[in-house]
Write a protein that holds these residues in place. Structure first.
Motif, PDB file in Angstrom:
ATOM      1  N   GLY A 196     -46.751  -9.473 -32.261  1.00 19.00           N
ATOM      2  CA  GLY A 196     -46.300 -10.437 -33.348  1.00 19.00           C
ATOM      3  C   GLY A 196     -46.670 -12.118 -32.878  1.00 19.00           C
ATOM      4  N   GLY A 197     -47.240 -12.262 -31.897  1.00 23.76           N
ATOM      5  CA  GLY A 197     -47.730 -13.345 -31.129  1.00 23.76           C
ATOM      6  C   GLY A 197     -49.078 -13.927 -31.512  1.00 23.76           C
ATOM      7  N   GLY A 205     -53.118 -21.780 -25.910  1.00 22.36           N
ATOM      8  CA  GLY A 205     -51.824 -21.339 -25.348  1.00 22.36           C
ATOM      9  C   GLY A 205     -52.141 -19.900 -24.664  1.00 22.36           C
ATOM     10  N   ASN A 206     -52.796 -19.071 -25.115  1.00 19.69           N
ATOM     11  CA  ASN A 206     -53.095 -17.581 -24.668  1.00 19.69           C
ATOM     12  C   ASN A 206     -53.679 -17.860 -23.234  1.00 19.69           C
ATOM     13  N   TYR A 207     -54.618 -18.957 -23.134  1.00 17.41           N
ATOM     14  CA  TYR A 207     -55.221 -18.955 -21.870  1.00 17.41           C
ATOM     15  C   TYR A 207     -54.292 -19.772 -20.898  1.00 17.41           C
ATOM     16  N   ALA A 208     -53.473 -20.446 -21.328  1.00 20.04           N
ATOM     17  CA  ALA A 208     -52.511 -21.376 -20.405  1.00 20.04           C
ATOM     18  C   ALA A 208     -51.564 -20.368 -19.980  1.00 20.04           C
ATOM     19  N   THR A 261     -52.568  -8.019 -29.980  1.00 23.09           N
ATOM     20  CA  THR A 261     -52.143  -8.914 -28.685  1.00 23.09           C
ATOM     21  C   THR A 261     -53.397  -8.906 -27.776  1.00 23.09           C
ATOM     22  N   ILE A 262     -54.479  -8.639 -28.317  1.00 20.78           N
ATOM     23  CA  ILE A 262     -55.968  -8.530 -27.606  1.00 20.78           C
ATOM     24  C   ILE A 262     -56.943  -9.357 -28.467  1.00 20.78           C
ATOM     25  N   LEU A 263     -57.673 -10.408 -27.719  1.00 22.10           N
ATOM     26  CA  LEU A 263     -58.803 -11.084 -28.462  1.00 22.10           C
ATOM     27  C   LEU A 263     -59.907 -10.179 -28.961  1.00 22.10           C
ATOM     28  N   GLU A 264     -60.421 -10.015 -30.052  1.00 26.29           N
ATOM     29  CA  GLU A 264     -61.334  -9.396 -30.290  1.00 26.29           C
ATOM     30  C   GLU A 264     -62.844 -10.081 -30.072  1.00 26.29           C
TER      31      GLU A 264
END
Length: 364
Positions: A196-197, A205-208, A261-264
């Motif tokens: 859900g994030g 933010g994902n990289y941080a 939850t995974i970047l495509e």
């Protein structure tokens, strides 16, 4: 109809000598071209004020929403010089579509695909001299489009003013000393994203959130961290900025399925399309971390590699965790499949083979 980008030339561009000096050793993300693209969106007026201006500082009010609520997204792709001197991008429409998905998740306005591609063409045309020459190794011009909430307002709501920008940076080979397997650390104390994030969005933010796990890995002598699902810490997801693939003894090419939850990754999806051409059966499914450990031990997993725009394809060597490790499946420069996948992608990107998938878009 695409945006029209009004040109304001840099009165003091880099000299030919300075540019040649940078091209001789560009590194990655260290030097930037003479110009940048900007456009502004407002709630009442849509996209406007599209321009190409001298590369330089962005002025923001201290109350700009992005500084407080992290409402921003970005992309990354490359421009490649071909042997005839032309310049091409690899699947820029896919980057545009991913940026639109990211924007929707972060409650930002979407930039149309035509406008996204037009911005790439506009900047590369004016800064074409910054695209490295053909035949100089794995050199390219890295393109970084990004969008952020520029409205000066302290309130938790979607911004009413948003800025789009595009900058470019000459890039050398990601592995200047040659292709070497990376050692990975299983992050068991940190998660990159949750259900859900924003894990499927390309947002800062994902990289941080991945940095603490990466630092933990470095402390244990590893190059990167592998992140697992946040709920059970059982299933493999991705590295901090790269997707993972597993080659099996029975010629399957397996990668974690997209769970939100995974970047495509664009490179990821391209490899899945190329798999059958290389005699492999592509498979997307949930993969337990124990399967990786057991597969290396019993030989059912023959190769592991990571992929992304910057490094293209990276062989994975040893896997480590608290209290144990799985030995490397990689040779000095990766296994046969890893090297074949990498070569096929690079050959398409640099125009050395026919683009049978229609992946290339000419910029100049």
């Amino acid at each position: 109809m695409s945006m029209t980008f009004h040109l304001h030339r840099n009165p003091d561009p880099a000299s030919d000598e300075r540019r040649a000096e940078i091209h001789a050793n560009p590194g990655f993300g260290q030097y930037f071209t003479d110009h940048m693209v900007t456009a502004v969106w407002t709630k009442g007026g849509g996209w406007q004020d599209a321009a190409i201006s001298p590369y330089g500082p962005i002025t923001l009010m201290p109350s700009a929403a992005v500084l407080h609520y992290a409402q921003e997204v970005f992309e990354g792709l490359k421009a490649y010089r071909h042997e005839d001197g032309s310049v091409w991008a690899f699947r820029p429409e896919a980057n545009a579509e991913r940026m639109q998905r990211s924007a929707r998740r972060l409650a930002l306005p979407e930039l149309a695909t035509d406008d996204f591609v037009a911005s790439l063409k506009a900047l590369v045309e004016v800064d074409e001299r910054w695209v490295p020459a053909y035949g100089t190794g794995e050199t390219s011009l890295y393109l970084r489009p990004f969008m952020f909430a520029s409205e000066a307002f302290l309130g938790v709501r979607p911004a009413n003013e948003v800025t789009y920008s595009l900058i470019a940076s000459p890039a050398g080979a990601y592995f200047p000393r040659g292709l070497k397997p990376v050692t990975l650390w299983i992050s068991e104390h940190y998660a990159r994203a949750g259900v859900g994030g924003t894990g499927a969005a390309k947002t800062g933010g994902n990289y941080a959130s991945s940095l603490a796990g990466q630092l933990e890995g470095i402390e244990h002598g590893c190059d990167q961290a592998v992140f697992l699902d946040s709920s059970s810490q059982t299933y493999i997801e991705e590295l901090g900025g790269m997707n993972l693939f597993f080659v099996t003894r029975d010629n399957r090419l397996v990668t974690p399925e997209l769970t939100g939850t995974i970047l495509e990754g664009v490179t990821r999806s391209s490899i899945l399309e190329l798999a059958k051409e290389l005699g492999l059966e592509p498979e997307e499914r949930r993969i337990e971390i124990q399967e990786w450990k057991d597969g290396v031990a019993d030989g059912s997993v023959t190769e592991v590699f990571a992929c992304g725009t910057a490094a293209v394809v990276t062989p994975v060597g040893e896997l480590r965790w608290e209290g144990g490790h799985a030995p490397s499946t990689a040779r000095e420069e990766g296994g046969e499949v890893t090297r074949a996948v990498r070569k096929r992608l690079l050959d398409v990107q640099y125009g050395r083979v026919e683009d049978t998938h229609g992946w290339l878009t000419r910029l100049v």
